[in-house]
Design a protein around this motif. Structure first.
Motif, PDB file in Angstrom:
ATOM      1  N   PHE A  68       0.926  -1.261  -0.073  1.00 57.22           N
ATOM      2  CA  PHE A  68      -0.100  -0.066  -0.022  1.00 57.22           C
ATOM      3  C   PHE A  68       0.915   1.382  -0.084  1.00 57.22           C
ATOM      4  O   PHE A  68       1.979   1.352   0.436  1.00 57.22           O
ATOM      5  CB  PHE A  68      -1.034  -0.014   1.308  1.00 57.22           C
ATOM      6  N   TYR A  69       0.197   2.321  -0.563  1.00 59.53           N
ATOM      7  CA  TYR A  69       1.046   3.640  -0.496  1.00 59.53           C
ATOM      8  C   TYR A  69       0.599   4.258   0.798  1.00 59.53           C
ATOM      9  O   TYR A  69      -0.537   4.719   1.012  1.00 59.53           O
ATOM     10  CB  TYR A  69       0.821   4.277  -1.607  1.00 59.53           C
ATOM     11  N   GLN A  70       1.207   4.467   1.655  1.00 60.02           N
ATOM     12  CA  GLN A  70       1.015   4.598   3.137  1.00 60.02           C
ATOM     13  C   GLN A  70       0.477   6.301   3.378  1.00 60.02           C
ATOM     14  O   GLN A  70      -0.273   6.355   3.991  1.00 60.02           O
ATOM     15  CB  GLN A  70       2.167   4.503   4.054  1.00 60.02           C
ATOM     16  N   ARG A  71       1.176   6.948   2.269  1.00 59.67           N
ATOM     17  CA  ARG A  71       0.726   8.561   2.527  1.00 59.67           C
ATOM     18  C   ARG A  71      -0.443   8.942   1.671  1.00 59.67           C
ATOM     19  O   ARG A  71      -0.876  10.002   1.759  1.00 59.67           O
ATOM     20  CB  ARG A  71       1.954   9.304   2.111  1.00 59.67           C
ATOM     21  N   PHE A  72      -1.155   7.923   0.997  1.00 56.77           N
ATOM     22  CA  PHE A  72      -2.151   7.989   0.171  1.00 56.77           C
ATOM     23  C   PHE A  72      -3.510   7.590   1.079  1.00 56.77           C
ATOM     24  O   PHE A  72      -3.495   6.855   2.129  1.00 56.77           O
ATOM     25  CB  PHE A  72      -2.334   7.050  -1.171  1.00 56.77           C
ATOM     26  N   THR A  73      -4.705   8.328   0.677  1.00 58.50           N
ATOM     27  CA  THR A  73      -5.808   7.874   1.295  1.00 58.50           C
ATOM     28  C   THR A  73      -6.351   6.831   0.868  1.00 58.50           C
ATOM     29  O   THR A  73      -5.920   6.232  -0.385  1.00 58.50           O
ATOM     30  CB  THR A  73      -7.017   9.151   1.365  1.00 58.50           C
ATOM     31  N   GLU A 113      -7.573   7.664  -2.535  1.00 55.84           N
ATOM     32  CA  GLU A 113      -6.386   7.986  -3.661  1.00 55.84           C
ATOM     33  C   GLU A 113      -5.705   6.514  -4.035  1.00 55.84           C
ATOM     34  O   GLU A 113      -5.352   6.503  -5.159  1.00 55.84           O
ATOM     35  CB  GLU A 113      -5.377   8.877  -2.958  1.00 55.84           C
ATOM     36  N   PHE A 114      -5.639   5.815  -3.251  1.00 57.17           N
ATOM     37  CA  PHE A 114      -4.867   4.486  -3.482  1.00 57.17           C
ATOM     38  C   PHE A 114      -5.939   3.641  -4.517  1.00 57.17           C
ATOM     39  O   PHE A 114      -5.043   3.361  -5.750  1.00 57.17           O
ATOM     40  CB  PHE A 114      -4.600   3.608  -2.239  1.00 57.17           C
ATOM     41  N   TYR A 162      -5.458   5.375  -8.001  1.00 58.46           N
ATOM     42  CA  TYR A 162      -4.159   5.334  -8.706  1.00 58.46           C
ATOM     43  C   TYR A 162      -4.202   3.845  -9.399  1.00 58.46           C
ATOM     44  O   TYR A 162      -3.830   3.820 -10.499  1.00 58.46           O
ATOM     45  CB  TYR A 162      -3.130   5.421  -7.462  1.00 58.46           C
ATOM     46  N   VAL A 163      -4.628   2.635  -8.581  1.00 58.21           N
ATOM     47  CA  VAL A 163      -4.747   1.598  -9.167  1.00 58.21           C
ATOM     48  C   VAL A 163      -5.639   1.585 -10.185  1.00 58.21           C
ATOM     49  O   VAL A 163      -5.606   0.918 -11.567  1.00 58.21           O
ATOM     50  CB  VAL A 163      -5.193   0.350  -8.247  1.00 58.21           C
ATOM     51  N   GLN A 201      -9.472  -2.880  -4.450  1.00 54.95           N
ATOM     52  CA  GLN A 201      -8.892  -2.569  -5.969  1.00 54.95           C
ATOM     53  C   GLN A 201      -8.735  -3.773  -6.729  1.00 54.95           C
ATOM     54  O   GLN A 201      -8.717  -3.480  -8.039  1.00 54.95           O
ATOM     55  CB  GLN A 201      -7.155  -2.224  -5.546  1.00 54.95           C
TER      56      GLN A 201
END
Lengths: 289, 265
Positions: free
Chosen positions: A90-95, A98-99, A102-103, A151
Motif C-alpha cells: 500500500f502507499y501509506q501516504r495516500f488515502t 487515492e490508493f 491510482y490503481v 482494488q
C-alpha cells in the motif's frame, strides 16, 4: 464446451532446486474455485502465473482464451483480471480513495468522473466508504485487507484471483468477505487460494488440493470430505493408531487415520479429508526418503 | 457480456500526471523546497517595496537561487515517487495491471510540470510585483529566470532517471549535494556555460543555454524511459534531444572559450 478461463497444461515452475509446480494440468471456469494446500505447496506460484506476474518454465497457459506470452494478449488479460496478492502493498501516504484511484488509473480508467464513480463503488462494496478519506497508514489490518480486495474488484474483472484474502481478518470480517464474494455480479471466475477450509466450505463449488507442486484432488468440497469416509472416528481417549487426533471441546477425541474395528465412526469434514490427504503426501515423501 | 465500468477514454498519461503532480507538490520535501524561493522572493520584494532594490541581477538572485533549491527538492521528491513501488512492495500487484512501466514513467515525467509551474508562478509573481514598482527584468534577466524554472523540470527528470537506474533512496540526496556544492566550484571556468543552472552573459548565448537545458531535460527523460521502454520507440527522441544538446553545447563552448575550441580539450 465452454472455454475455461484459466487453462494450464503441463505447467512447470522451478525456483532453483525447488520444483514449485510439477506439470500441472487444469482448467478453471466461472464460479468460485478454492485452491487448498499447505504452505509451500505451489498455490501462490499458481496464482502468480495466472495473474501474469510470473512466467512458467514449461507447459502451456491460456487465460481468458488468450495467450499471456503475447504482449498484446497479456495487456488484454490484465484489463480483465483482478488480483489480490498474498502480501499486498500500500502507499501509506495516500488515502484509501487515492490508493484505489491510482490503481484504477493503472487499469486504464482515464476518464476522471467515471473512474471516481467506480472507485466509490468498490470502496462501498468493501465496506470502506466511511473511511475513504483516511490515510492508508491509519487503517487497521483488516481494513487494509479489504482495501486490497477493493482494488481487485475494479472494472468488474472476469477473472478474480484472491490469494489468502481472509488471512488476518476477524470472524465478522471473514463472514462479510464471504458475503461480498458470493454476491459478485456477472458470475466471474474466482480463484480463492487459502488454507482456511471454512472459507472453501462456505464459498466454493469446486476445490483443488495442491501439495508439493502437484494437484492431489479436484472436485466438489463434498467429494473431498467424502474421501475421508470411514477414516474418522470418535473415542473417549487418545488412540496411538490414529494418523492425527485431537481432543474436542466435549472432552472426546477425534481421530483420523485407519480406525480400529470397534470405532465409533463419524461424518468426515473437509478438514479431515484435507489433513489425511496432505498427511499421506508427507508420509509418502518420508517413506521415499 | 456487460460493459466494464469506468471505461477507458484517452491516454492514461494525463490522468497519471495529475495524480502524481498533486502528490509531488504536496510532498513534505517539496514544501520545504518551496519555502526557499518564498524566502528569497520575500527579501527581494521587501527591498523593492522599500526602494533599495537596484536591479534583478543585483538584488533578485536570492529568489532565483531559491528556485534552484526548489528544483533540488523536486529531484528528491520525484525520486521518492519513482521508488514508491519498491518501498511499498506494490510491484507485484501493479505488474498484473495493464498500464506498462514506460507509461507510468511518462506520467511521472509529465507530473514534474507541476513543480515547474509552481516555480514559474513564484517567479512570475515577483516579476509582477517588481514591474509595479518599475523594476522590470531585462531581456537577458528574463531568459535567466526562465532557465532557472526549466532547471526545476530538468532536476525533476533527473530524480526519475536516478530511480530507474540506481534504485536507492540514498542516491538522489548525494546527487543533490553534488549539484549544490561540487559542480560550480570543481568545474573549469570554460565549462561553466554547460552547467544547466549557471547563467551566461550575453542574450543570444543565454537563449542557446536555454535550448541546451531543454535538450538536456529531453535526454534525461529518454534515459529514464530507456530502462523499461522498447529501444526502437526511443530512437527518434533520443537522436533529436542529443542533437539539440550537442549543437547548443558546441555553440556555448565555442563562444565562451577564451581561445576558440581549445577548452574542448
Amino acid at each position: 464446451m465452454q472455454q475455461a478461463t484459466i487453462d494450464l497444461t503441463g505447467v512447470e515452475k522451478r525456483f532453483g532446486a525447488v520444483r514449485a509446480l510439477d506439470g500441472v494440468t487444469i482448467g478453471i471456469g466461472p464460479g468460485v474455485t478454492g485452491l487448498l494446500g499447505p504452505n509451500g505447496a505451489g498455490k501462490t506460484t499458481m496464482m502468480r502465473i495466472a495473474a501474469t506476474v510470473l512466467a512458467p518454465d514449461g507447459g502451456t497457459l491460456r487465460l481468458l482464451d488468450r495467450d499471456p506470452t503475447d504482449a498484446d494478449d497479456r495487456v488484454e488479460i490484465r484489463r480483465r483480471l483482478g488480483y489480490l496478492p498474498q502480501e499486498p502493498g500500500f502507499y501509506q501516504r495516500f488515502t484509501a480513495f487515492e490508493f484505489v484511484d491510482y490503481v484504477a488509473i493503472l487499469k486504464e480508467m482515464s476518464d476522471r468522473r467515471s473512474r471516481h464513480e467506480e472507485v466509490r463503488r468498490v470502496l462501498e462494496i468493501a465496506g470502506l466508504a466511511d473511511v475513504s478519506n483516511r490515510k492508508v497508514k491509519a487503517l487497521s489490518g483488516g481494513m487494509r485487507r479489504r482495501l486490497a480486495f477493493a482494488q481487485a474488484l475494479l472494472r468488474d474483472p472476469e477473472l478474480l484471483l484472491l490469494d489468502e484474502p481472509t488471512a488476518g481478518l476477524d470472524p465478522e470480517q471473514r463472514l462479510r468477505f464471504r458475503e461480498l464474494v458470493s454476491n459478485l455480479p456477472n458470475h466471474p471466475t474466482v480463484v480463492l487460494s487459502t488454507h482456511i477450509t471454512e472459507d472453501i466450505t462456505a464459498l466454493c463449488e469446486r476445490v483443488i488440493v495442491v501439495a508439493e507442486g502437484v494437484i492431489r484432488f479436484d472436485g466438489s468440497p463434498e467429494t473431498l470430505a467424502a474421501t475421508a469416509s470411514g477414516r474418522v472416528w470418535l473415542a473417549e481417549s487418545a488412540d496411538p493408531r490414529a494418523t492425527l487426533s485431537w481432543r474436542m471441546g466435549d472432552g472426546r477425541h477425534r481421530h483420523i487415520g485407519d480406525p480400529p474395528v470397534d470405532a465409533e465412526m463419524t461424518t468426515p469434514t473437509i478438514d479431515d479429508a484435507y489433513l489425511l490427504m496432505v498427511g499421506s503426501v508427507r508420509g509418502d515423501r518420508e517413506a521415499a526418503a | 457480456m456487460s460493459t466494464a465500468p469506468g471505461r477507458t477514454r484517452g491516454s492514461v498519461v494525463p490522468a497519471l500526471s495529475r495524480t502524481e503532480g498533486w502528490k509531488l507538490v504536496s510532498h513534505p520535501i517539496f514544501l520545504v523546497g518551496v519555502a526557499m524561493p518564498l524566502l528569497g522572493s520575500a527579501v527581494f520584494v521587501g527591498s523593492i517595496i522599500n526602494g533599495s532594490a537596484v536591479s534583478w541581477e543585483e538584488d533578485g538572485w536570492m529568489a532565483a537561487v531559491g528556485v534552484l533549491m526548489l528544483g533540488i527538492m523536486t529531484m528528491v521528491a520525484t525520486n521518492n515517487a519513482a521508488l514508491r513501488d519498491r518501498r511499498s512492495h506494490t510491484a507485484e500487484q501493479h505488474a498484473s495491471l495493464p498500464v506498462r512501466p514506460p507509461i507510468r514513467t511518462s506520467g511521472l515525467l509529465a507530473a514534474t510540470l507541476w513543480p515547474t509551474c509552481v516555480a514559474a508562478l513564484l517567479l512570475a509573481s515577483v516579476v509582477v510585483i517588481g514591474a509595479l514598482q518599475d523594476l522590470t527584468p531585462s531581456g537577458i534577466e528574463l531568459i535567466h529566470l526562465i532557465g532557472f524554472v526549466v532547471s526545476v523540470l530538468l532536476l525533476g527528470a533527473i530524480g526519475i532517471a536516478l530511480a530507474a537506474w540506481a534504485p536507492s533512496p540514498f542516491v538522489a540526496p548525494v546527487v543533490a549535494w553534488f549539484v549544490l556544492f561540487v559542480t560550480p566550484g570543481e568545474t573549469p571556468a570554460a565549462w561553466h556555460s554547460l552547467i544547466p543552472w549557471e547563467t551566461v552573459g550575453e542574450t543570444d548565448l543565454a537563449v542557446w543555454h536555454l535550448v541546451y537545458v531543454f535538450g538536456l531535460t529531453a535526454v534525461v527523460a529518454v534515459i529514464a524511459l530507456a530502462k523499461t521502454a522498447r529501444a526502437r520507440s526511443l530512437l527518434v527522441p533520443a537522436l533529436i534531444s542529443v542533437a539539440i544538446v550537442v549543437t547548443a553545447g558546441v555553440v556555448l563552448l565555442d563562444r565562451t572559450c577564451p581561445v576558440g575550441g581549445v577548452c574542448l580539450l
